[in-house]
Design a protein around this motif. Structure first.
Motif, PDB file in Angstrom:
ATOM      1  N   LYS A 158     -21.511 -12.498  19.080  1.00  0.00           N
ATOM      2  CA  LYS A 158     -21.466 -11.383  20.021  1.00  0.00           C
ATOM      3  C   LYS A 158     -22.136 -10.189  19.361  1.00  0.00           C
ATOM      4  CE  LYS A 158     -18.568  -8.540  17.881  1.00  0.00           C
ATOM      5  NZ  LYS A 158     -18.905  -7.138  17.576  1.00  0.00           N
ATOM      6  N   GLU A 178     -24.952 -14.159  27.722  1.00  0.00           N
ATOM      7  CA  GLU A 178     -24.216 -13.606  28.855  1.00  0.00           C
ATOM      8  C   GLU A 178     -23.903 -12.148  28.537  1.00  0.00           C
ATOM      9  OE1 GLU A 178     -20.892 -15.801  30.382  1.00  0.00           O
ATOM     10  OE2 GLU A 178     -21.815 -17.723  29.836  1.00  0.00           O
ATOM     11  N   THR A 215     -21.883  -8.729  28.780  1.00  0.00           N
ATOM     12  CA  THR A 215     -20.465  -8.433  29.040  1.00  0.00           C
ATOM     13  C   THR A 215     -20.219  -6.955  29.351  1.00  0.00           C
ATOM     14  OG1 THR A 215     -19.994  -8.050  26.680  1.00  0.00           O
ATOM     15  CG2 THR A 215     -19.713 -10.300  27.508  1.00  0.00           C
ATOM     16  N   ILE A 267     -14.742  -7.283  25.835  1.00  0.00           N
ATOM     17  CA  ILE A 267     -14.894  -8.567  26.534  1.00  0.00           C
ATOM     18  C   ILE A 267     -15.792  -9.503  25.736  1.00  0.00           C
ATOM     19  CG2 ILE A 267     -15.863  -9.664  28.598  1.00  0.00           C
ATOM     20  CD1 ILE A 267     -14.650  -7.467  30.235  1.00  0.00           C
ATOM     21  N   LYS A 276     -14.534 -13.152  24.724  1.00  0.00           N
ATOM     22  CA  LYS A 276     -15.323 -14.309  25.162  1.00  0.00           C
ATOM     23  C   LYS A 276     -15.822 -15.107  23.960  1.00  0.00           C
ATOM     24  CE  LYS A 276     -18.904 -15.545  28.480  1.00  0.00           C
ATOM     25  NZ  LYS A 276     -17.969 -16.427  29.199  1.00  0.00           N
ATOM     26  N   GLU A 277     -16.277 -14.419  22.924  1.00  0.00           N
ATOM     27  CA  GLU A 277     -16.725 -15.096  21.710  1.00  0.00           C
ATOM     28  C   GLU A 277     -15.592 -15.926  21.115  1.00  0.00           C
ATOM     29  OE1 GLU A 277     -18.694 -13.781  17.430  1.00  0.00           O
ATOM     30  OE2 GLU A 277     -16.892 -12.762  18.158  1.00  0.00           O
ATOM     31  N   GLU A 309     -12.872 -17.196  22.570  1.00  0.00           N
ATOM     32  CA  GLU A 309     -12.558 -18.349  23.426  1.00  0.00           C
ATOM     33  C   GLU A 309     -13.632 -19.424  23.317  1.00  0.00           C
ATOM     34  OE1 GLU A 309     -10.878 -19.766  27.560  1.00  0.00           O
ATOM     35  OE2 GLU A 309     -10.009 -18.554  25.993  1.00  0.00           O
ATOM     36  N   GLU A 310     -14.900 -19.018  23.359  1.00  0.00           N
ATOM     37  CA  GLU A 310     -16.002 -19.982  23.355  1.00  0.00           C
ATOM     38  C   GLU A 310     -16.092 -20.732  22.031  1.00  0.00           C
ATOM     39  OE1 GLU A 310     -17.647 -20.776  25.885  1.00  0.00           O
ATOM     40  OE2 GLU A 310     -18.144 -19.096  27.186  1.00  0.00           O
ATOM     41  N   ASN A 345     -11.421 -14.144  35.682  1.00  0.00           N
ATOM     42  CA  ASN A 345     -11.750 -15.439  35.072  1.00  0.00           C
ATOM     43  C   ASN A 345     -10.605 -15.834  34.152  1.00  0.00           C
ATOM     44  OD1 ASN A 345     -14.474 -15.511  36.127  1.00  0.00           O
ATOM     45  ND2 ASN A 345     -14.946 -13.910  34.647  1.00  0.00           N
ATOM     46  N   MET A 386      -8.352 -17.062  31.222  1.00  0.00           N
ATOM     47  CA  MET A 386      -8.643 -17.285  29.802  1.00  0.00           C
ATOM     48  C   MET A 386      -7.354 -17.650  29.086  1.00  0.00           C
ATOM     49  SD  MET A 386     -11.973 -16.514  29.395  1.00  0.00           S
ATOM     50  CE  MET A 386     -12.487 -15.715  27.884  1.00  0.00           C
TER      51      MET A 386
END
Length: 459
Positions: free
Chosen positions: A214, A246, A248, A253, A257-258, A260-261, A426, A428
């Protein structure tokens, strides 16, 4: 034209330091033609060892301008200049980070007087600024203050220019634009990536994700990956075939997101980030007198944490700030280990909880104010921040103290209507790493706003 500068900082975690003082001399190769210096309020505490080194303390900076207030002057005085500093990589990194926070790209060629000195004046016993200028007979006053160090660097640089008769070394030492050093394949990969905040995914020839990261500036971060010569970067440079991304809109965020991914995809070169990202936590207990005490402990899943930290020093720095902001007692926050009154009580900055001179209810009320703000346990709330476009906003939903996910919206009615709110989120995963990211971000950074919700709103 040269901009010779020196920066003093708060110290602390890499890329989270703040500037406390800056001095810049605009130098035409013969004389100083303009100058600027100022103390700066970094809006974060100064590390104690830095206070001892520089003499700059938090009180001195209370009424100093913040960086955004002097940023325009820095841009003006460095315009069309090569930036010169003693250990230029450090000063440029600090300045670039500050400008990144303002959304401005501060791109300058640099010269480092440490590197130049080693080439032009070899075999010196030390190349630290203080020892080097003393050995060369250059006067230095106010060591470890920006103006004194910058003025000495001007004199040193002038001497180096005189010694560089062929002018070849300075020409060679100028740092080229890193994009020009990229291989054609890597240039093609990053040419269409944005200079915006988001998460990026590096894939190999088979299309498999090998690295997730990120950044507040995706293009710039990829350029750093592709020009770095460390072992991991070199492997990535050989294997990477394509990059997707993507946006953000904001760093929080991107961080979520980083996290989780990486846990979901388990990329080959993200081994370090697959595991827990914090080592210490803040807990509380009530002592025999009824006062709520705070305590830093090693991270332990079996214990309920108020908030978590990446390392012990980060925890201690944050606790000093919390103690000051909420006027708590250093003895009851574990920062002053004493059987009697704490030091702050002797200078009348503590109301006396350490010696039972303050009503338990009054003291605990301030602690609870901190707990309510810092911990979102059992809370229903929205965290609102910038979105991917100017008119867009991001929203993070916390329901009964559990992170539910994030979404983006354009119209206020979308988050005021429970059914629409649920549809734009979304989903998570909630875990301790996520809690750490959210709590530490809210502790360090500012979001546009937080909105408390009633249980009826989210059910």
């Amino acid at each position: 034209m040269y901009a010779i500068l020196d920066i003093e900082t708060t110290g602390g975690k890499y890329n989270e330091e703040g500037i406390t003082e800056i001095a810049i001399y605009r130098f035409d190769g013969h004389q100083i033609v303009d100058q600027f210096s100022s103390l700066i309020n970094p809006e974060i505490p100064i590390q104690p060892f830095v206070v001892n080194l520089t003499g700059i303390n938090n009180e001195m900076l209370r009424n100093a301008p913040k960086f955004y207030e002097i940023a325009k002057r820095v841009i003006e005085i460095t315009e069309d200049c090569v930036v010169v500093a003693h250990n230029a990589l450090f000063d440029k990194r600090i300045l670039t980070t500050e400008f990144d926070r303002l959304g401005y790209q501060f791109e300058k060629k640099t010269l480092c007087t440490v590197e130049l000195s080693k080439k032009l004046i070899p075999d010196m016993p030390s190349y630290s600024l203080g020892k080097l200028v003393r050995a060369l007979g250059i006067p230095l006053s106010d060591r470890h203050r920006a103006q004194g160090d910058a003025k000495a660097t001007v004199a040193l640089f002038k001497m180096l220019l005189d010694k560089d008769k062929s002018k070849e070394i300075i020409t060679e030492t100028l740092r080229k634009d890193t994009k020009k050093q990229l291989e054609p394949k890597l240039l093609d990969i990053i040419k269409d990536t944005p200079s915006e905040t988001g998460v990026y995914y590096m894939r190999n020839e088979a299309g498999k994700i090998i690295y997730i990261g990120k950044s507040k500036n995706i293009k710039k971060r990829l350029t750093q990956h592709f020009t770095s010569d460390n072992r991991k970067s070199k492997k990535i440079q050989l294997e990477v075939k394509s990059v997707s991304y993507e946006k953000t809109g904001n760093e929080l965020i991107a961080l979520l997101k980083e996290c989780e991914e990486i846990k979901h995809n388990k990329p080959l070169y993200n081994r370090a980030l697959r595991h827990t990202t914090f080592t210490h936590q803040l807990t509380s207990f009530v002592d025999e007198k009824g006062y709520i005490n705070l305590k830093i402990e090693k991270a332990d899943n079996r214990k309920k944490a108020i908030t978590t930290f990446g390392n012990y020093q980060q925890a201690k720095t944050a606790l000093f700030k919390i103690t000051e902001e909420y006027q708590l007692c250093e003895k009851l926050t574990g920062l002053n280990h004493t059987e009697k009154q704490c030091f702050n009580y002797t200078i009348q900055e503590c109301f006396g909880a350490c010696v039972n001179n303050e009503a338990v209810a009054e003291y605990n009320s301030r602690v609870n104010s901190f707990l309510e703000k810092c911990s979102y346990e059992n809370q229903n709330m929205l965290i609102i921040d910038r979105g991917r476009e100017i008119e867009e906003r991001s929203v993070i939903l916390i329901e009964n103290g559990v992170y539910k996910g994030y979404g983006f919206y354009n119209l206020n009615h979308q988050i005021n209507n429970p059914e629409i709110l649920k549809s734009i989120i979304n989903p998570m995963q909630n875990n301790r790493d996520v809690q750490h990211i959210i709590q530490s971000y809210l502790r360090r950074k500012k979001v546009l706003k937080t909105v408390k919700l009633t249980a009826n709103t989210v059910n």
